[in-house]
Design an enzyme around this catalytic site. Structure first.
Site, short mmCIF file in Angstrom:
data_model
loop_
_atom_site.label_atom_id
_atom_site.label_comp_id
_atom_site.label_asym_id
_atom_site.label_seq_id
_atom_site.Cartn_x
_atom_site.Cartn_y
_atom_site.Cartn_z
N ARG A 51 104.56 -21.56 -12.71
CA ARG A 51 104.58 -20.36 -11.79
C ARG A 51 104.48 -19.05 -12.15
O ARG A 51 104.03 -18.16 -11.59
CB ARG A 51 105.90 -20.80 -11.01
CG ARG A 51 105.46 -21.99 -9.83
CD ARG A 51 106.90 -22.41 -9.02
NE ARG A 51 106.65 -23.58 -8.42
CZ ARG A 51 107.93 -23.97 -7.75
NH1 ARG A 51 108.88 -23.20 -7.59
NH2 ARG A 51 107.57 -24.93 -6.76
N ASP A 162 115.73 -16.43 4.68
CA ASP A 162 115.29 -16.89 3.40
C ASP A 162 115.51 -15.81 2.59
O ASP A 162 115.46 -14.83 2.75
CB ASP A 162 113.97 -17.54 3.46
CG ASP A 162 113.82 -18.63 2.37
OD1 ASP A 162 114.01 -19.91 2.78
OD2 ASP A 162 113.54 -18.24 1.33
#
Ligand SMILES: C[S@@+](CC[C@H](N)C(=O)[O-])C[C@H]1O[C@@H](n2cnc3c(N)ncnc32)[C@H](O)[C@@H]1O
Length: 307
Positions: A51, A162
């Site tokens: 990632r 979030d």
């Protein structure tokens, strides 16, 4: 045409052109923990490597140490957002862990209606903490729209938050590929989604009526204090604390308890539990808890909530 060399296909493939040393991985473990609370275990090493490699490539950096230095330099402050977005795991679904929505419909809504019958307000406040791309708060909103007949007479707000700004942007758009809603029963789909046409073919969008019940905000669950003045009837924090260590989970649950009304409900993810984490909640049903406190669903005149 692609040529396959014998034997090569069976060799393990490197996760990226970069390798992360033990020392670099430890630096990133600490950085991720400090910014998100996420405790990266050793078996996440390849995942982190692949990632973050995208970020290294994007910035033209040649090693994880350089990326770490960049993040810690003044110029790298803006990169922290991309870094956090790259690290979070955002898996979610409409009606994920469906028993929670059944409980909301069959237990909580009738109790809230009974509270109204006893003189309480027609007001519902729900927090989806760690809402990812919006499927969870929209499922809550759809459940409430289905379970409450005279909706206009109620004041209903769902806060969806979030840490990841990329998923929040998608959540606010409320546009999903048709496959994401394939399991939703047809009548619900027809009532709460619009089918895309032309360039939007193959996509659906949650209706404006459902969207209007939900407000999205970036909130890091680690930050203190939260920029929230509401006291909630329910908090959904599902499949989030699984990534945190015990002290972080403990602190979070303490804080959730102060943001819940007496007898408010807390929903956790399928593999999460409060066992050994908090004794401020009564266990009701698999991953469903009720805050210990006052009497059963009293009228809210004294425990007034502010938004
Ligand atoms: C696996 S998803 C769960 C989504 C949804 N709650 C569900 O159960 O389907 C976990 C979410 O928690 C968010 N998250 C992780 N750490 C966070 C933090 N410190 N503050 C806020 N959100 C966080 C991630 O960005 C991610 O979108």
């Amino acid at each position: 045409m692609e040529h396959h060399r014998p034997g090569v296909g069976s060799l393990p493939q490197p996760v990226s052109e970069f390798t992360i040393s033990d020392q670099e991985f430890r630096l990133f473990q600490d950085l991720v923990k400090a910014h998100t609370g996420i405790a990266l275990t050793e078996h996440k090493r390849n995942l982190v490597c692949s990632r973050l490699s995208k970020r290294l490539r994007g910035l033209g950096l040649t090693s994880f140490q350089r990326y770490y230095d960049y993040l810690n330099a003044e110029a790298g402050e803006a990169e922290l957002e991309n870094f956090v977005n790259a690290i979070t795991t955002n898996k979610t679904d409409f009606y994920r862990e469906n028993w929670h929505f059944k409980f909301l419909e069959q237990e909580i809504v009738p109790a809230l209606k009974a509270r109204v019958a006893r003189g309480g307000e027609r007001r519902i406040r729900i927090w989806s903490a760690g809402c990812s791309s919006g499927e969870e708060p929209y499922t809550i909103a759809i459940t409430l729209r289905e379970a409450i007949e005279s909706l206009l007479a109620w004041d209903i707000r769902i806060l969806a938050s979030d840490i990841d700004t990329e998923v929040l942007a998608r959540a606010a758009q409320a546009i999903y590929p048709e496959e994401r809603v394939a399991e939703i029963p047809r009548p619900l789909l027809e009532r709460h989604f619009r089918q895309g046409t032309g360039a939007q073919a193959g996509l659906v969008q949650v209706t404006r009526e459902v969207r209007n019940l939900v407000t999205f905000r970036r909130i890091n669950l680690l930050e203190e204090p939260w920029p929230i003045r509401t006291v909630f009837d329910c908090i959904f924090c599902r499949n989030v604390i699984i990534y945190f260590d015990k002290p972080t989970q403990h602190r979070l649950m303490q804080r959730f308890a102060t943001y819940l009304k007496d007898d408010g409900h807390l929903f956790l993810g399928h593999s999460e539990s409060l066992y050994g984490i908090s004794d401020q909640f009564a266990f009701l049903h698999h991953t469903i808890y009720r805050k210990h406190g006052g009497q059963e669903l009293l009228p809210l005149r004294t425990a007034e909530a502010t938004t």
